[in-house]
Design an enzyme around this catalytic site. Sequence first.
Site, PDB file in Angstrom:
ATOM      1  N   GLU A   1      10.479  -4.610   4.647  1.00  0.00           N
ATOM      2  CA  GLU A   1      10.587  -6.007   4.217  1.00  0.00           C
ATOM      3  C   GLU A   1      10.319  -6.118   2.711  1.00  0.00           C
ATOM      4  O   GLU A   1      11.063  -6.752   1.963  1.00  0.00           O
ATOM      5  CB  GLU A   1       9.569  -6.892   4.959  1.00  0.00           C
ATOM      6  CG  GLU A   1       9.843  -7.083   6.427  1.00  0.00           C
ATOM      7  CD  GLU A   1       9.143  -6.066   7.305  1.00  0.00           C
ATOM      8  OE1 GLU A   1       8.865  -4.928   6.824  1.00  0.00           O
ATOM      9  OE2 GLU A   1       8.881  -6.392   8.478  1.00  0.00           O
TER      10      GLU A   1
ATOM     11  N   GLU B  41      -4.890  -6.715  14.768  1.00  0.00           N
ATOM     12  CA  GLU B  41      -4.355  -5.410  14.351  1.00  0.00           C
ATOM     13  C   GLU B  41      -5.476  -4.358  14.394  1.00  0.00           C
ATOM     14  O   GLU B  41      -5.222  -3.179  14.609  1.00  0.00           O
ATOM     15  CB  GLU B  41      -3.722  -5.485  12.950  1.00  0.00           C
ATOM     16  CG  GLU B  41      -2.739  -4.350  12.690  1.00  0.00           C
ATOM     17  CD  GLU B  41      -1.985  -4.465  11.366  1.00  0.00           C
ATOM     18  OE1 GLU B  41      -2.615  -4.270  10.316  1.00  0.00           O
ATOM     19  OE2 GLU B  41      -0.772  -4.738  11.382  1.00  0.00           O
TER      20      GLU B  41
ATOM     21  N   LYS C 289       9.408  -0.831  14.150  1.00  0.00           N
ATOM     22  CA  LYS C 289       9.968  -0.459  12.841  1.00  0.00           C
ATOM     23  C   LYS C 289      11.077   0.572  13.039  1.00  0.00           C
ATOM     24  O   LYS C 289      12.151   0.487  12.452  1.00  0.00           O
ATOM     25  CB  LYS C 289       8.890   0.172  11.939  1.00  0.00           C
ATOM     26  CG  LYS C 289       7.834  -0.778  11.427  1.00  0.00           C
ATOM     27  CD  LYS C 289       6.935  -0.021  10.435  1.00  0.00           C
ATOM     28  CE  LYS C 289       5.689  -0.803  10.081  1.00  0.00           C
ATOM     29  NZ  LYS C 289       4.759  -0.060   9.241  1.00  0.00           N
TER      30      LYS C 289
ATOM     31  N   HIS D  52      -5.344 -33.344  17.184  1.00  0.00           N
ATOM     32  CA  HIS D  52      -4.231 -34.195  17.627  1.00  0.00           C
ATOM     33  C   HIS D  52      -3.074 -33.349  18.133  1.00  0.00           C
ATOM     34  O   HIS D  52      -1.943 -33.825  18.207  1.00  0.00           O
ATOM     35  CB  HIS D  52      -3.781 -35.090  16.472  1.00  0.00           C
ATOM     36  CG  HIS D  52      -4.889 -35.994  16.030  1.00  0.00           C
ATOM     37  ND1 HIS D  52      -5.161 -37.199  16.640  1.00  0.00           N
ATOM     38  CD2 HIS D  52      -5.845 -35.825  15.088  1.00  0.00           C
ATOM     39  CE1 HIS D  52      -6.222 -37.749  16.061  1.00  0.00           C
ATOM     40  NE2 HIS D  52      -6.659 -36.929  15.119  1.00  0.00           N
TER      41      HIS D  52
ATOM     42  N   LYS E 297       0.839  -1.202   0.000  1.00  0.00           N
ATOM     43  CA  LYS E 297       0.000   0.000   0.000  1.00  0.00           C
ATOM     44  C   LYS E 297       0.875   1.253   0.000  1.00  0.00           C
ATOM     45  O   LYS E 297       0.677   2.160  -0.793  1.00  0.00           O
ATOM     46  CB  LYS E 297      -0.925  -0.027   1.229  1.00  0.00           C
ATOM     47  CG  LYS E 297      -1.800   1.184   1.342  1.00  0.00           C
ATOM     48  CD  LYS E 297      -2.744   1.089   2.522  1.00  0.00           C
ATOM     49  CE  LYS E 297      -3.420   2.434   2.741  1.00  0.00           C
ATOM     50  NZ  LYS E 297      -4.364   2.432   3.852  1.00  0.00           N
TER      51      LYS E 297
ATOM     52  N   GLY F 104      -4.825  -1.706   4.956  1.00  0.00           N
ATOM     53  CA  GLY F 104      -4.012  -2.835   4.480  1.00  0.00           C
ATOM     54  C   GLY F 104      -4.689  -4.180   4.693  1.00  0.00           C
ATOM     55  O   GLY F 104      -4.745  -5.030   3.799  1.00  0.00           O
ATOM     56  N   ARG F 105      -5.243  -4.393   5.881  1.00  0.00           N
ATOM     57  CA  ARG F 105      -5.863  -5.694   6.184  1.00  0.00           C
ATOM     58  C   ARG F 105      -7.258  -5.829   5.583  1.00  0.00           C
ATOM     59  O   ARG F 105      -7.923  -6.843   5.796  1.00  0.00           O
ATOM     60  CB  ARG F 105      -5.860  -5.939   7.700  1.00  0.00           C
ATOM     61  CG  ARG F 105      -6.491  -4.831   8.515  1.00  0.00           C
ATOM     62  CD  ARG F 105      -6.161  -4.973  10.004  1.00  0.00           C
ATOM     63  NE  ARG F 105      -6.602  -3.836  10.796  1.00  0.00           N
ATOM     64  CZ  ARG F 105      -5.923  -2.704  10.942  1.00  0.00           C
ATOM     65  NH1 ARG F 105      -4.772  -2.552  10.353  1.00  0.00           N
ATOM     66  NH2 ARG F 105      -6.402  -1.728  11.687  1.00  0.00           N
TER      67      ARG F 105
HETATM   68  O1  F6P Z   1       3.111  -3.077   9.757  1.00  0.00           O
HETATM   69  C1  F6P Z   1       1.727  -3.150   9.635  1.00  0.00           C
HETATM   70  C2  F6P Z   1       1.262  -2.840   8.267  1.00  0.00           C
HETATM   71  O2  F6P Z   1       1.166  -1.476   8.099  1.00  0.00           O
HETATM   72  C3  F6P Z   1      -0.068  -3.524   7.983  1.00  0.00           C
HETATM   73  O3  F6P Z   1      -1.150  -2.824   8.455  1.00  0.00           O
HETATM   74  C4  F6P Z   1      -0.012  -3.663   6.511  1.00  0.00           C
HETATM   75  O4  F6P Z   1      -0.949  -4.596   6.071  1.00  0.00           O
HETATM   76  C5  F6P Z   1       1.414  -4.078   6.306  1.00  0.00           C
HETATM   77  O5  F6P Z   1       2.125  -3.342   7.260  1.00  0.00           O
HETATM   78  C6  F6P Z   1       1.972  -3.861   4.936  1.00  0.00           C
HETATM   79  O6  F6P Z   1       1.944  -2.525   4.551  1.00  0.00           O
HETATM   80  P1  F6P Z   1       2.161  -2.107   3.039  1.00  0.00           P
HETATM   81  O7  F6P Z   1       1.093  -2.728   2.228  1.00  0.00           O
HETATM   82  O8  F6P Z   1       2.107  -0.613   3.034  1.00  0.00           O
HETATM   83  O9  F6P Z   1       3.522  -2.609   2.606  1.00  0.00           O
END
Ligand code: F6P
Length: 508
Positions: free
Chosen positions: A199, A336, A476, A367, A193, A250-251
């Site tokens: 990452e 979240e 972060k 199990h 987003k 995002g979610r």
């Molecule tokens: O670190 C949390 C977050 O902001 C989530 O809410 C989001 O889904 C994820 O990181 C990834 O964010 P982006 O889509 O901006 O890379």
Amino acid sequence: MHQQFEAQGRSFDLRQAFAAQPQRFADFSQSAPHVFADLSKNLIDTATQQLLLELARECRVEQHRDAMFAGEKINHTEQRAVLHTLLRTPDTAAAAAQAKERQLGAELRDVHATLNAMLAYAQQVRADQAITDVVNIGIGGSDLGPQMAVLALDSFATTGKRLHFVANVDGHELAAVLQRLRPESTLFLIASKTFTTIETMTNARSAKQWFEANGGTDIARHFAALTTNVAAANAFGIATTFGFWDWVGGRYSMWSAIGLPIAIAIGADGFRDFLAGAHAMDEHFRSTALEQNLPVRLALLDLWYRNFHGFSSRSIAPYHSALRRLPAYLQQLEMESNGKRVDGTGQALPYGTSPVLWGEPGTNGQHAYFQMLHQGTDVVPLEFVAVKKARHALPGHHELLLANVLAQAQALMVGKADAGGHRHFPGNRPSTFLLLEDLTPASLGALIALQEHRVFVSGALWGINSFDQWGVELGKVLAVDIAPRLQSGDCTGLDASTAGLLQRLRSA
Ligand code: F6P
């Protein structure tokens, strides 16, 4: 409410409730689009449900819901509207008129234009014989939704392309995927987003380096970006982009361009069915009286368990192996969204909010940890998800699977009183049973929209903003501070534990 809990809640016994009320199954079960829900094995009676419904009215849940659908900036800490429901709104004259009335006409047109472009691209990729592998690079909401849905809809995947999901900054993940790929037959989707998540940016850079180092030449053909930050994607060197908007959390984003891997897997028609299933649940949530409004009823149970019974976790058990990433997906959605300790004005709340959500598919969980659910000291409400129809032809398996899910729900409730000590099962352990006729794009869409709205309602009951996530920021920032220290060894200002561990990680 507290009086009701002391009088009827604390000592509530499911077995007695069923014996006293022949209608209990009918009274506490209901249909909603694509989902049948049996709530009767929950620690609740009609009087409690009435009081909880009153509480929902007092907390102005309906007004809050209407404000969300109307596009008000209910995510007030970020000054954003919350309009993922618009992403599922069909392209009809009636829907357009309704959106116009809410002054969301332009947004809806934008949604459909982007959706059409994204689905046309998905069809083009599906038809492209030269592309055999699609790698989605994204994390959190830019990974969990598409990954969960692609797995869930595996029986609808008609392309023959392999889909891979890389989220973790741990290079083992990307390296393991890359070693099986060739640049000329791979498409990378960079899903972020913000297009700033460390990452995703790290993985995207490494993917691009690998692509170029292994003879890949045409970035425009082999990389696409799914993002609200098109400028950053362009600066990264990606020309093919599909956008979305700041009013998609995002979610809550797999209904947007973030859903491209799903569309590549199941095709444009399948993706439209997925949206239609979610939209049917949106309409149920928006227009059904609270008494028969399934997301509302689920959220009221969540509140009853968390704040009156004091249960601090909920387990989810999908009895369908294709739903194996559903627990992880729901974890982000619930925790979240509602893992917050302050109200809308930033004041500390005097009560608990999000439960810990966890789970595994059945029958595997039986199990592993079901022992604790049956005989442990803590009560954990369990949510079963079962699917009536199997999409394989192996004889006997599905009957056995369904027999197990019924048996577990039954065993949790009835227990086993005629044995003592180690063989005694207390029973009276609550569960909810969600039943789909078939696992299809539409039913999956409805199931997920149901969970989104349930989380919305519990957030509204708790008076929190379910749509920000400030709690992920501190780690972060600290990681950015620590990363160069791993190189330099500088421990100035660090606490002794962090400094000690850092030194150990650096020593030869
Ligand atoms: O670190 C949390 C977050 O902001 C989530 O809410 C989001 O889904 C994820 O990181 C990834 O964010 P982006 O889509 O901006 O890379």
